[in-house]
Design an enzyme around this catalytic site. Structure first.
Site, mmCIF file in Angstrom:
data_model
loop_
_atom_site.group_PDB
_atom_site.id
_atom_site.type_symbol
_atom_site.label_atom_id
_atom_site.label_comp_id
_atom_site.label_asym_id
_atom_site.label_seq_id
_atom_site.Cartn_x
_atom_site.Cartn_y
_atom_site.Cartn_z
ATOM 1 N N ASP A 1 -190.752 -5.899 20.337
ATOM 2 C CA ASP A 1 -189.419 -6.348 19.955
ATOM 3 C C ASP A 1 -188.477 -5.833 21.046
ATOM 4 O O ASP A 1 -188.302 -4.623 21.209
ATOM 5 C CB ASP A 1 -189.067 -5.757 18.585
ATOM 6 C CG ASP A 1 -187.693 -6.208 18.118
ATOM 7 O OD1 ASP A 1 -186.873 -6.635 18.963
ATOM 8 O OD2 ASP A 1 -187.441 -6.114 16.904
ATOM 9 N N HIS B 1 -179.753 -27.660 39.576
ATOM 10 C CA HIS B 1 -180.673 -28.498 40.359
ATOM 11 C C HIS B 1 -179.932 -29.438 41.317
ATOM 12 O O HIS B 1 -180.296 -29.580 42.480
ATOM 13 C CB HIS B 1 -181.554 -29.340 39.433
ATOM 14 C CG HIS B 1 -182.250 -28.560 38.351
ATOM 15 N ND1 HIS B 1 -182.722 -27.285 38.543
ATOM 16 C CD2 HIS B 1 -182.554 -28.867 37.057
ATOM 17 C CE1 HIS B 1 -183.293 -26.851 37.429
ATOM 18 N NE2 HIS B 1 -183.196 -27.795 36.510
#
Ligand code: BG6
Length: 443
Positions: free
Chosen positions: A83, A228
């Site tokens: 966790d 991108h």
């Protein structure tokens, strides 16, 4: 053959199973990488249960799978449930001595970055030989991008931080730069004296699929354009650095991003078109997709015109468009010359470069390009080699946000309309008019 230690946070997530494990396997099969892999996620799974998930979810993404090699690859993987919000769970990562080439891959949501970095540092996993690879989104605007960076920079130096833009791992995208650098002809042609305009298109037939929860707060501008598309534009237009090492490339990209002409508020409505897909035939509309707000204002398409404030590009318009649920899937950079015949860089599918020449009979020069290794594989190997040239510097991210923030703010204030386009089409009429009103058309 590279050796090293690869710690993957978020190992049961979609990206890990679909892209990262297959990339690691292929690098292993090709004898490029012999890593020890520590796979972690929140799920309390036994080693056998994790390998079962890997078998069902990752194998299908591999072509020509060799089952014996796959078996020996999986023997390098150890699964540990962790966790990330619990400091004591990180002790599990230090059971073995620190390898001199250690990579920690954050395939987790950015809201966990700050605590995760702090907990890693507590167990010494920010030592100089540790590199961290971060997945986008690294912020949703300038403010949040800076906040995320601040929390990471408390524990890691810039040369330890590898920010992924997987388009930069595509050989066809890297070719934009390499073709320029090694061909004097291109260096001459890519100039305002010859170029009428440039188009960059990233069209996808895919809708948002099961990613509505992630996508709805993001939209196309943040998901595709900020990273991108601006990166492709940058590789095509930035001043060529005197050498192609990481710091020169990143510096050149930064200077280009900083020279994007700010969009003036009064021009936003005519220069930036946002739209969302609506139902058409069997194709659902965006607002009907799972985990999407039925009144969502999120854009699944954006088309815009920009200019670059550098002498060699003065007055040349650049048109960028991207969308989901379009008529076909392709990524293309098109340089249209004065006189008409364009130079086309086809990024995908089937990477190629083609140039139409006027002669007695029209002449088309075309060359298929190697698609090279998978983008994730290349980027992971680069990280093992400590090569940052295909990773983004924080300054580049910030420069992109500085330029985009005014658009996001205008949209938030509803200053420009959200248009609609039928799913399976090529965007709204307004995106065509963006070029038509200037006597041009999408390629
Ligand atoms: C991701 C986006 O970064 O790129 C996705 O989050 C998009 O929405 C994907 O579909 C496109 O990548 P590629 O490599 O398939 O062109």
């Amino acid at each position: 053959m590279r050796e090293g230690h690869f710690i993957l946070l978020g190992a049961t997530g979609d990206l890990a199973l679909r892209k990262i494990f297959p990339a690691l396997y292929v690098a292993f099969k090709d004898q490029l990488l012999a890593p020890r892999i520590l796979a972690t996620s929140r799920s309390r799974l036994s080693q056998a249960e994790f390998l079962q998930i890997l078998d069902t979810k990752s194998k299908s993404h591999l072509k020509n799978l060799d089952l014996t090699l796959w078996e020996s690859f999986t023997q390098h993987i150890e699964y540990v449930a962790m966790d990330l919000t619990q400091a004591q769970d990180f002790n599990a990562l230090t059971a073995r001595p620190l390898h001199p080439n250690t990579i920690i891959y954050f395939s987790i949501a950015p809201e966990f970055f700050a605590t995760t970095c702090a907990h890693l540092a507590q167990v010494g996993l920010n030592a100089p030989q540790v590199k961290i690879v971060l997945e986008k989104p690294l912020g949703v605007d300038l403010h949040s991008a800076r906040a995320i960076h601040k929390s990471i920079a408390q524990h890691y130096q810039e040369n330890q931080i590898y920010r992924i833009d997987h388009y930069l791992g595509k050989q066809s995208v890297q070719n934009l730069l390499h073709l320029r650098a090694s061909n004097a002809l291109l260096q001459t042609l890519l100039h305002r004296d010859h170029v009428d305009h440039v188009q960059v298109s990233v069209c996808e037939t895919l809708g948002v699929e099961s990613r509505g929860g992630f996508y709805d707060p993001m939209g196309a501008l943040r998901d595709m354009l900020q990273n991108h598309m601006l990166q492709m534009l940058t590789l095509l237009t930035m001043p060529l650095p005197s050498n192609l090492n990481a710091s020169s490339i990143r510096q050149a990209k930064l200077s280009l991003l900083q020279s994007l002409k700010p969009l003036e508020n009064k021009n936003l409505a005519s220069q930036v078109i946002r739209a969302q897909y609506s139902a058409d035939g069997a194709l659902a509309g965006y607002r009907q997709e799972p985990h999407v707000n039925p009144n969502s204002q999120t854009e699944t398409f954006v088309a815009l015109k920009l200019e670059i404030d550098r002498p060699e590009w003065a007055g040349v318009p650049f048109y960028l468009r991207t969308g989901k649920r379009m008529g076909s899937s392709f990524v293309e950079v098109v340089v249209s010359f004065k006189g008409g015949a364009p130079l086309v860089f086809r990024i995908q599918p089937n990477p190629a470069i083609s140039l139409n020449l006027h002669a007695n009979t029209p002449l088309v020069l075309q060359s298929a390009l190697e698609s090279g290794m998978d983008a994730y594989q290349r980027l992971i190997l680069d990280a093992f080699d400590s090569n940052q040239s295909a990773f983004n510097h924080q300054d580049e991210l910030e420069a992109a946000w500085v330029w985009l923030d005014p658009i996001l703010q205008a949209w938030q204030a509803n200053q420009t309309p959200l248009y609609f386009y039928p799913a399976g089409s090529f965007g709204p009429q307004e995106a065509f008019e963006l070029l038509e009103k200037e006597g041009r058309a999408w390629f």
